[in-house]
Design a protein around this motif. Sequence first.
Motif, PDB file in Angstrom:
ATOM      1  N   ALA A  20      33.522  -9.144  -0.775  1.00 53.45           N
ATOM      2  CA  ALA A  20      32.383  -9.065  -1.696  1.00 53.45           C
ATOM      3  C   ALA A  20      31.692  -7.708  -1.609  1.00 53.45           C
ATOM      4  O   ALA A  20      31.202  -7.185  -2.604  1.00 53.45           O
ATOM      5  CB  ALA A  20      31.382 -10.169  -1.393  1.00 53.45           C
ATOM      6  N   ALA A  21      31.658  -7.113  -0.424  1.00 50.01           N
ATOM      7  CA  ALA A  21      31.016  -5.804  -0.274  1.00 50.01           C
ATOM      8  C   ALA A  21      31.795  -4.731  -1.022  1.00 50.01           C
ATOM      9  O   ALA A  21      31.212  -3.794  -1.553  1.00 50.01           O
ATOM     10  CB  ALA A  21      30.901  -5.434   1.196  1.00 50.01           C
ATOM     11  N   LEU A  22      33.122  -4.855  -1.068  1.00 47.92           N
ATOM     12  CA  LEU A  22      33.943  -3.864  -1.747  1.00 47.92           C
ATOM     13  C   LEU A  22      34.081  -4.138  -3.238  1.00 47.92           C
ATOM     14  O   LEU A  22      34.470  -3.261  -3.981  1.00 47.92           O
ATOM     15  CB  LEU A  22      35.328  -3.810  -1.109  1.00 47.92           C
ATOM     16  N   ALA A  23      33.751  -5.325  -3.667  1.00 48.15           N
ATOM     17  CA  ALA A  23      33.939  -5.698  -5.066  1.00 48.15           C
ATOM     18  C   ALA A  23      33.178  -4.782  -6.012  1.00 48.15           C
ATOM     19  O   ALA A  23      33.641  -4.508  -7.105  1.00 48.15           O
ATOM     20  CB  ALA A  23      33.516  -7.147  -5.285  1.00 48.15           C
ATOM     21  N   GLN A  24      32.017  -4.293  -5.598  1.00 51.06           N
ATOM     22  CA  GLN A  24      31.219  -3.428  -6.467  1.00 51.06           C
ATOM     23  C   GLN A  24      31.709  -1.986  -6.462  1.00 51.06           C
ATOM     24  O   GLN A  24      31.334  -1.214  -7.317  1.00 51.06           O
ATOM     25  CB  GLN A  24      29.752  -3.451  -6.020  1.00 51.06           C
ATOM     26  N   VAL A  25      32.506  -1.601  -5.476  1.00 51.84           N
ATOM     27  CA  VAL A  25      32.992  -0.233  -5.372  1.00 51.84           C
ATOM     28  C   VAL A  25      34.209  -0.105  -6.278  1.00 51.84           C
ATOM     29  O   VAL A  25      35.326  -0.424  -5.885  1.00 51.84           O
ATOM     30  CB  VAL A  25      33.327   0.133  -3.908  1.00 51.84           C
ATOM     31  N   ALA A  26      33.952   0.340  -7.505  1.00 44.61           N
ATOM     32  CA  ALA A  26      35.013   0.465  -8.496  1.00 44.61           C
ATOM     33  C   ALA A  26      34.744   1.689  -9.360  1.00 44.61           C
ATOM     34  O   ALA A  26      33.593   2.104  -9.534  1.00 44.61           O
ATOM     35  CB  ALA A  26      35.059  -0.787  -9.369  1.00 44.61           C
ATOM     36  N   ALA A  27      35.808   2.272  -9.892  1.00 43.75           N
ATOM     37  CA  ALA A  27      35.657   3.433 -10.774  1.00 43.75           C
ATOM     38  C   ALA A  27      34.699   3.097 -11.906  1.00 43.75           C
ATOM     39  O   ALA A  27      34.756   2.017 -12.487  1.00 43.75           O
ATOM     40  CB  ALA A  27      37.012   3.850 -11.320  1.00 43.75           C
ATOM     41  N   GLY A  28      33.774   4.001 -12.175  1.00 41.57           N
ATOM     42  CA  GLY A  28      32.788   3.820 -13.231  1.00 41.57           C
ATOM     43  C   GLY A  28      31.476   3.243 -12.746  1.00 41.57           C
ATOM     44  O   GLY A  28      30.470   3.308 -13.457  1.00 41.57           O
ATOM     45  N   ALA A  29      31.452   2.689 -11.538  1.00 43.22           N
ATOM     46  CA  ALA A  29      30.218   2.081 -11.018  1.00 43.22           C
ATOM     47  C   ALA A  29      29.200   3.151 -10.658  1.00 43.22           C
ATOM     48  O   ALA A  29      29.542   4.223 -10.166  1.00 43.22           O
ATOM     49  CB  ALA A  29      30.527   1.226  -9.793  1.00 43.22           C
ATOM     50  N   THR A  30      27.933   2.859 -10.899  1.00 43.81           N
ATOM     51  CA  THR A  30      26.840   3.730 -10.478  1.00 43.81           C
ATOM     52  C   THR A  30      26.494   3.386  -9.043  1.00 43.81           C
ATOM     53  O   THR A  30      26.414   2.218  -8.679  1.00 43.81           O
ATOM     54  CB  THR A  30      25.610   3.527 -11.380  1.00 43.81           C
ATOM     55  N   VAL A  31      26.293   4.422  -8.224  1.00 38.64           N
ATOM     56  CA  VAL A  31      25.967   4.249  -6.809  1.00 38.64           C
ATOM     57  C   VAL A  31      24.502   4.620  -6.606  1.00 38.64           C
ATOM     58  O   VAL A  31      24.009   5.600  -7.168  1.00 38.64           O
ATOM     59  CB  VAL A  31      26.881   5.133  -5.931  1.00 38.64           C
ATOM     60  N   TYR A  32      23.827   3.825  -5.772  1.00 39.31           N
ATOM     61  CA  TYR A  32      22.404   4.011  -5.514  1.00 39.31           C
ATOM     62  C   TYR A  32      22.171   4.389  -4.064  1.00 39.31           C
ATOM     63  O   TYR A  32      22.909   4.000  -3.171  1.00 39.31           O
ATOM     64  CB  TYR A  32      21.643   2.735  -5.872  1.00 39.31           C
ATOM     65  N   GLY A  33      21.079   5.152  -3.842  1.00 38.83           N
ATOM     66  CA  GLY A  33      20.725   5.620  -2.511  1.00 38.83           C
ATOM     67  C   GLY A  33      19.815   4.663  -1.783  1.00 38.83           C
ATOM     68  O   GLY A  33      19.521   3.561  -2.262  1.00 38.83           O
ATOM     69  N   GLY A  67      27.599   0.057   0.714  1.00 29.81           N
ATOM     70  CA  GLY A  67      27.102  -1.297   0.880  1.00 29.81           C
ATOM     71  C   GLY A  67      26.919  -1.933  -0.477  1.00 29.81           C
ATOM     72  O   GLY A  67      27.318  -1.370  -1.505  1.00 29.81           O
ATOM     73  N   LYS A  68      26.279  -3.086  -0.495  1.00 26.97           N
ATOM     74  CA  LYS A  68      26.119  -3.859  -1.721  1.00 26.97           C
ATOM     75  C   LYS A  68      24.631  -4.121  -1.944  1.00 26.97           C
ATOM     76  O   LYS A  68      23.887  -4.411  -1.013  1.00 26.97           O
ATOM     77  CB  LYS A  68      26.877  -5.176  -1.553  1.00 26.97           C
ATOM     78  N   SER A  69      24.211  -4.004  -3.210  1.00 25.04           N
ATOM     79  CA  SER A  69      22.836  -4.358  -3.578  1.00 25.04           C
ATOM     80  C   SER A  69      22.871  -5.092  -4.914  1.00 25.04           C
ATOM     81  O   SER A  69      23.914  -5.199  -5.547  1.00 25.04           O
ATOM     82  CB  SER A  69      21.970  -3.107  -3.689  1.00 25.04           C
ATOM     83  N   ASP A  70      21.694  -5.558  -5.340  1.00 21.76           N
ATOM     84  CA  ASP A  70      21.609  -6.227  -6.643  1.00 21.76           C
ATOM     85  C   ASP A  70      21.938  -5.270  -7.784  1.00 21.76           C
ATOM     86  O   ASP A  70      22.440  -5.686  -8.821  1.00 21.76           O
ATOM     87  CB  ASP A  70      20.205  -6.804  -6.849  1.00 21.76           C
ATOM     88  N   LYS A  71      21.665  -3.971  -7.596  1.00 21.20           N
ATOM     89  CA  LYS A  71      21.917  -2.975  -8.637  1.00 21.20           C
ATOM     90  C   LYS A  71      23.384  -2.550  -8.688  1.00 21.20           C
ATOM     91  O   LYS A  71      23.864  -2.123  -9.719  1.00 21.20           O
ATOM     92  CB  LYS A  71      21.045  -1.742  -8.401  1.00 21.20           C
ATOM     93  N   GLY A  72      24.043  -2.596  -7.532  1.00 19.92           N
ATOM     94  CA  GLY A  72      25.422  -2.128  -7.441  1.00 19.92           C
ATOM     95  C   GLY A  72      25.682  -1.544  -6.072  1.00 19.92           C
ATOM     96  O   GLY A  72      24.933  -1.798  -5.133  1.00 19.92           O
ATOM     97  N   PRO A  73      26.748  -0.752  -5.940  1.00 17.77           N
ATOM     98  CA  PRO A  73      27.063  -0.177  -4.640  1.00 17.77           C
ATOM     99  C   PRO A  73      25.968   0.790  -4.177  1.00 17.77           C
ATOM    100  O   PRO A  73      25.345   1.472  -4.992  1.00 17.77           O
ATOM    101  CB  PRO A  73      28.387   0.552  -4.856  1.00 17.77           C
ATOM    102  N   THR A  74      25.761   0.826  -2.853  1.00 19.35           N
ATOM    103  CA  THR A  74      24.748   1.704  -2.273  1.00 19.35           C
ATOM    104  C   THR A  74      25.358   2.527  -1.140  1.00 19.35           C
ATOM    105  O   THR A  74      26.385   2.168  -0.576  1.00 19.35           O
ATOM    106  CB  THR A  74      23.576   0.894  -1.685  1.00 19.35           C
ATOM    107  N   ILE A  75      24.687   3.641  -0.837  1.00 23.84           N
ATOM    108  CA  ILE A  75      25.011   4.431   0.348  1.00 23.84           C
ATOM    109  C   ILE A  75      23.698   4.785   1.031  1.00 23.84           C
ATOM    110  O   ILE A  75      22.621   4.652   0.429  1.00 23.84           O
ATOM    111  CB  ILE A  75      25.835   5.701   0.021  1.00 23.84           C
TER     112      ILE A  75
END
Length: 170
Positions: A20-33, A67-75
């Motif tokens: 589930a943590a990797l599910a959001q990490v996909a091409a085109g996804a926006t990443v949040y800080g 990581g994973k958040s409600d918005k999408g992938p995070t770092i």
Amino acid sequence: MNLAKMAVSAALATALLPAAALAQVAAGATVYGPQGGEVGKIVSIEGGTVMLDTGTYKAPLPENAFGKSDKGPTITVTKAQIDAMMAEQVAAANAKRDAALVAGAAVITAKGAPAGSIKSVEGDAIVLESPSGAVALKREHFAVDAQGALMALFTADQIAAAASAGTTSE
């Protein structure tokens, strides 16, 4: 850390992360800080390495850095921090390249084959004396590889074609 080491560490960490943590990490996804601000967009994922486009740089990051958040992938770093790290790496790479770009220096191709030697360096104008003849290139067309060899960012065929045509690379 070089790209190969990042890919290996990312591959090992991927096995430990829940799917589930990797599910959001996909091409085109926006990443949040860390504060929820946009850091960039994922361009591609290959071999456990995520290419993140901040708008300034394309930064290779290990897949396990997300990581994973409600918005999408995070770092855990901001866009400014990634851009600063990348700027330092680019400056260091350019300094190595510039130090190696001297008349008489041996040059290899992008695939590691001998390409010839530097005939002259005048500012950003570089003349490569290849087995097929002289080729005019720009400073940006060179890099230093992981072993410290000066490399033209072209294949032997591209260099030979440019020498045969007597053209200047743009």
